[in-house]
Write a protein that holds these residues in place. Structure first.
Motif, mmCIF file in Angstrom:
data_model
loop_
_atom_site.group_PDB
_atom_site.id
_atom_site.type_symbol
_atom_site.label_atom_id
_atom_site.label_comp_id
_atom_site.label_asym_id
_atom_site.label_seq_id
_atom_site.Cartn_x
_atom_site.Cartn_y
_atom_site.Cartn_z
ATOM 1 N N GLU A 20 0.826 -1.209 0.000
ATOM 2 C CA GLU A 20 0.000 0.000 0.000
ATOM 3 C C GLU A 20 0.860 1.259 0.000
ATOM 4 O O GLU A 20 0.578 2.230 -0.729
ATOM 5 N N GLN A 21 1.926 1.255 0.778
ATOM 6 C CA GLN A 21 2.818 2.409 0.855
ATOM 7 C C GLN A 21 3.464 2.694 -0.501
ATOM 8 O O GLN A 21 3.563 3.855 -0.930
ATOM 9 N N LEU A 22 3.900 1.650 -1.180
ATOM 10 C CA LEU A 22 4.534 1.833 -2.491
ATOM 11 C C LEU A 22 3.530 2.336 -3.529
ATOM 12 O O LEU A 22 3.872 3.166 -4.376
ATOM 13 N N LEU A 23 2.297 1.860 -3.462
ATOM 14 C CA LEU A 23 1.273 2.385 -4.365
ATOM 15 C C LEU A 23 1.057 3.876 -4.130
ATOM 16 O O LEU A 23 0.920 4.655 -5.086
ATOM 17 N N ASN A 24 1.029 4.287 -2.875
ATOM 18 C CA ASN A 24 0.834 5.701 -2.560
ATOM 19 C C ASN A 24 2.017 6.557 -3.001
ATOM 20 O O ASN A 24 1.851 7.764 -3.225
ATOM 21 N N SER A 25 3.181 5.955 -3.135
ATOM 22 C CA SER A 25 4.333 6.709 -3.638
ATOM 23 C C SER A 25 4.277 6.878 -5.148
ATOM 24 O O SER A 25 4.847 7.824 -5.700
ATOM 25 N N ALA A 26 3.581 5.964 -5.822
ATOM 26 C CA ALA A 26 3.493 6.025 -7.279
ATOM 27 C C ALA A 26 2.339 6.899 -7.755
ATOM 28 O O ALA A 26 2.434 7.577 -8.787
ATOM 29 N N VAL A 27 1.234 6.887 -7.024
ATOM 30 C CA VAL A 27 0.053 7.669 -7.399
ATOM 31 C C VAL A 27 -0.341 8.497 -6.174
ATOM 32 O O VAL A 27 -0.974 7.981 -5.255
ATOM 33 N N ILE A 28 0.029 9.763 -6.165
ATOM 34 C CA ILE A 28 -0.176 10.581 -4.973
ATOM 35 C C ILE A 28 -1.596 11.148 -4.950
ATOM 36 O O ILE A 28 -2.243 11.303 -5.979
ATOM 37 N N GLY A 29 -2.070 11.419 -3.746
ATOM 38 C CA GLY A 29 -3.386 12.020 -3.584
ATOM 39 C C GLY A 29 -4.536 11.054 -3.721
ATOM 40 O O GLY A 29 -5.686 11.469 -3.869
ATOM 41 N N LEU A 199 8.845 15.961 -12.452
ATOM 42 C CA LEU A 199 8.991 15.149 -13.662
ATOM 43 C C LEU A 199 8.817 13.659 -13.373
ATOM 44 O O LEU A 199 8.534 12.879 -14.281
ATOM 45 N N ARG A 200 8.974 13.254 -12.126
ATOM 46 C CA ARG A 200 8.802 11.841 -11.768
ATOM 47 C C ARG A 200 7.424 11.334 -12.143
ATOM 48 O O ARG A 200 7.268 10.160 -12.516
ATOM 49 N N PHE A 201 6.422 12.195 -12.067
ATOM 50 C CA PHE A 201 5.054 11.766 -12.335
ATOM 51 C C PHE A 201 4.640 11.974 -13.790
ATOM 52 O O PHE A 201 3.484 11.755 -14.136
ATOM 53 N N ASN A 203 6.529 10.619 -16.430
ATOM 54 C CA ASN A 203 7.052 9.507 -17.233
ATOM 55 C C ASN A 203 6.563 8.215 -16.582
ATOM 56 O O ASN A 203 7.213 7.663 -15.701
ATOM 57 N N THR A 204 5.389 7.768 -17.021
ATOM 58 C CA THR A 204 4.755 6.628 -16.355
ATOM 59 C C THR A 204 5.592 5.368 -16.438
ATOM 60 O O THR A 204 5.723 4.621 -15.452
ATOM 61 N N ASP A 205 6.172 5.087 -17.598
ATOM 62 C CA ASP A 205 6.962 3.865 -17.755
ATOM 63 C C ASP A 205 8.126 3.829 -16.772
ATOM 64 O O ASP A 205 8.385 2.804 -16.121
ATOM 65 N N GLU A 206 8.833 4.936 -16.645
ATOM 66 C CA GLU A 206 9.964 4.992 -15.717
ATOM 67 C C GLU A 206 9.491 4.894 -14.277
ATOM 68 O O GLU A 206 10.126 4.229 -13.447
ATOM 69 N N LEU A 207 8.363 5.528 -13.990
ATOM 70 C CA LEU A 207 7.797 5.467 -12.644
ATOM 71 C C LEU A 207 7.495 4.029 -12.238
ATOM 72 O O LEU A 207 7.821 3.588 -11.133
ATOM 73 N N ILE A 208 6.877 3.285 -13.153
ATOM 74 C CA ILE A 208 6.529 1.885 -12.866
ATOM 75 C C ILE A 208 7.782 1.026 -12.746
ATOM 76 O O ILE A 208 7.901 0.182 -11.840
ATOM 77 N N GLU A 209 8.743 1.233 -13.635
ATOM 78 C CA GLU A 209 9.957 0.414 -13.619
ATOM 79 C C GLU A 209 10.781 0.622 -12.353
ATOM 80 O O GLU A 209 11.531 -0.271 -11.941
ATOM 81 N N ASN A 210 10.652 1.777 -11.729
ATOM 82 C CA ASN A 210 11.411 2.046 -10.516
ATOM 83 C C ASN A 210 10.791 1.409 -9.270
ATOM 84 O O ASN A 210 11.401 1.422 -8.205
ATOM 85 N N LEU A 211 9.593 0.881 -9.419
ATOM 86 C CA LEU A 211 8.982 0.164 -8.305
ATOM 87 C C LEU A 211 9.576 -1.233 -8.203
ATOM 88 O O LEU A 211 9.875 -1.858 -9.222
ATOM 89 N N PRO A 212 9.747 -1.770 -7.002
ATOM 90 C CA PRO A 212 10.233 -3.157 -6.884
ATOM 91 C C PRO A 212 9.185 -4.137 -7.395
ATOM 92 O O PRO A 212 7.986 -3.913 -7.254
ATOM 93 N N SER A 213 9.658 -5.212 -7.979
ATOM 94 C CA SER A 213 8.747 -6.228 -8.505
ATOM 95 C C SER A 213 8.525 -7.319 -7.462
ATOM 96 O O SER A 213 9.423 -7.627 -6.670
ATOM 97 N N SER A 214 7.322 -7.874 -7.463
ATOM 98 C CA SER A 214 6.995 -9.019 -6.618
ATOM 99 C C SER A 214 7.181 -8.731 -5.134
ATOM 100 O O SER A 214 7.734 -9.549 -4.389
ATOM 101 N N VAL A 215 6.730 -7.570 -4.691
ATOM 102 C CA VAL A 215 6.741 -7.269 -3.264
ATOM 103 C C VAL A 215 5.861 -8.271 -2.515
ATOM 104 O O VAL A 215 6.160 -8.680 -1.393
#
Length: 341
Positions: A20-29, A199-201, A203-215
């Motif tokens: 949940e915390q990582l999702l909130n870091s990717a999509v704010i508000g 700018l982090r928000f 570039n969606t592809d880069e934003l997603i790729e920077n998230l860890p996989s298989s948490v």
């Protein structure tokens, strides 16, 4: 609350909260929407997101898929989309001969963790019928065999604004979605500033790729969800409260509910099915687990009530076009009329 059926529920909860915390870091508000999505995923339910253009629906679903790991496939809703497009595609091979290859739904078979149906309301009812079986049974028939997807979660999104070349989801398909979650642009000025200038928000592809996989291991969710459901108890007064809410939704006139500019006696056409109310309780138990409790409270039910129930209530034609306005008022009125224990 430590273990159930050899599942460490405390460790699972920590993973869920990290998810949940990582999702909130990717999509704010979108704190409430992220909490609802987390509850749906850890309850093993399918999710439909609805909102305006460009508010982060697709980003949120892609981020969740990344964090879950496993195979990910998507399909785009379109007027000419047919059920066969999910299952196979025909092409001319290198020898110049007609050939058939598995479509997006069949490419990963049992390893498929997330199937994303983008702009689902652009697809015809024929496509929705295949989706209905996929959500209900996590299986399809193709090439003279049955394909099963035991770890599958279906994500879909729907554009709230455009109505041209779109099709309403049938009631049966809507009822199969565990939750329908609304996504709106944030009102807080600082969040708006971030979305415009960080700018982090952008570039969606880069934003997603920077998230860890298989948490969270996608193939462990079934066992974890079952253990969570079995670990949360509901005392008799809480059960009575849930039943009273259900009956009030089915017959709002019996509790004396009034909504301005609405004839309550002609409002409800159907819905609030036993299956839907069962999903409400699954969501409430998952919420209690995330809050660190092994028992339900009225707040658990109230917190998930709208996202779990609103899309399962069907209005008569005279009021269906005003659904977005009336449904929240109905939900609020029922919660206000029924006393909590």
């Amino acid at each position: 609350m430590t273990q159930k059926n050899n599942i460490d529920l405390n460790a699972g909860r920590e993973k869920a909260l990290h998810f949940e915390q990582l999702l909130n870091s990717a999509v704010i508000g979108q704190v409430q929407a992220v909490r609802s999505l987390t509850i749906a995923i850890f309850s093993r339910g399918h999710v439909l997101l609805e909102g305006d253009v460009g508010v982060g629906k697709t980003t949120l679903l892609r981020a969740a898929a990344r964090l879950l790991g496993g195979a990910y496939q998507r399909i785009e809703g379109a007027v000419d989309l047919m059920p066969s497009d999910f299952l196979y595609h025909a092409y001319i091979n290198e020898q110049g001969q007609p050939a058939v290859a598995p479509g997006p739904l069949l490419q990963s078979e049992e390893k498929l963790a997330v199937f994303f149906f983008n702009e689902i309301n652009r697809a015809r009812p024929q496509a929705h019928s295949l989706l209905l079986r996929l959500m209900a049974e996590r299986s399809v028939n193709a090439f003279n065999r049955e394909y099963t997807f035991p770890h599958l979660t279906v994500f879909a999104d729907r554009n709230r604004l455009e109505r041209e070349e779109t099709f309403e989801l049938p009631a049966a398909a809507r009822d199969r979605f565990f939750m329908e979650i609304s996504i709106n642009a944030p009102n807080e000025r600082e969040l708006q500033r971030d979305l415009m200038f960080n700018l982090r928000f952008q570039n969606t592809d880069e934003l997603i790729e920077n998230l860890p996989s298989s948490v969270v291991a996608y193939d462990e969710l079934n066992r974890l969800a079952t253990a969570v459901q079995n670990s949360i108890r509901a005392e008799l007064p809480l059960q009575d409260y849930a039943l009273n809410l259900w009956n009030a939704l089915r017959n709002p006139t019996e509790i004396g509910l009034e909504i301005e500019d609405v004839d309550i006696t002609r409002l409800i056409a159907g819905g609030a099915s036993p299956r839907g109310m069962g999903m409400l309780m699954r969501a409430a138990r998952c919420r209690a687990w995330l809050e660190g409790r092994d028992y339900l409270t009225p707040d658990d039910i109230r917190a998930v009530f709208h996202d779990t129930v609103a899309h399962r209530i069907f209005f008569t034609p005279a009021y269906e076009l005003r659904r977005d306005e009336i449904a929240p008022r109905l939900i609020e009125g029922v919660l206000g009329k029924i006393s909590a224990p």
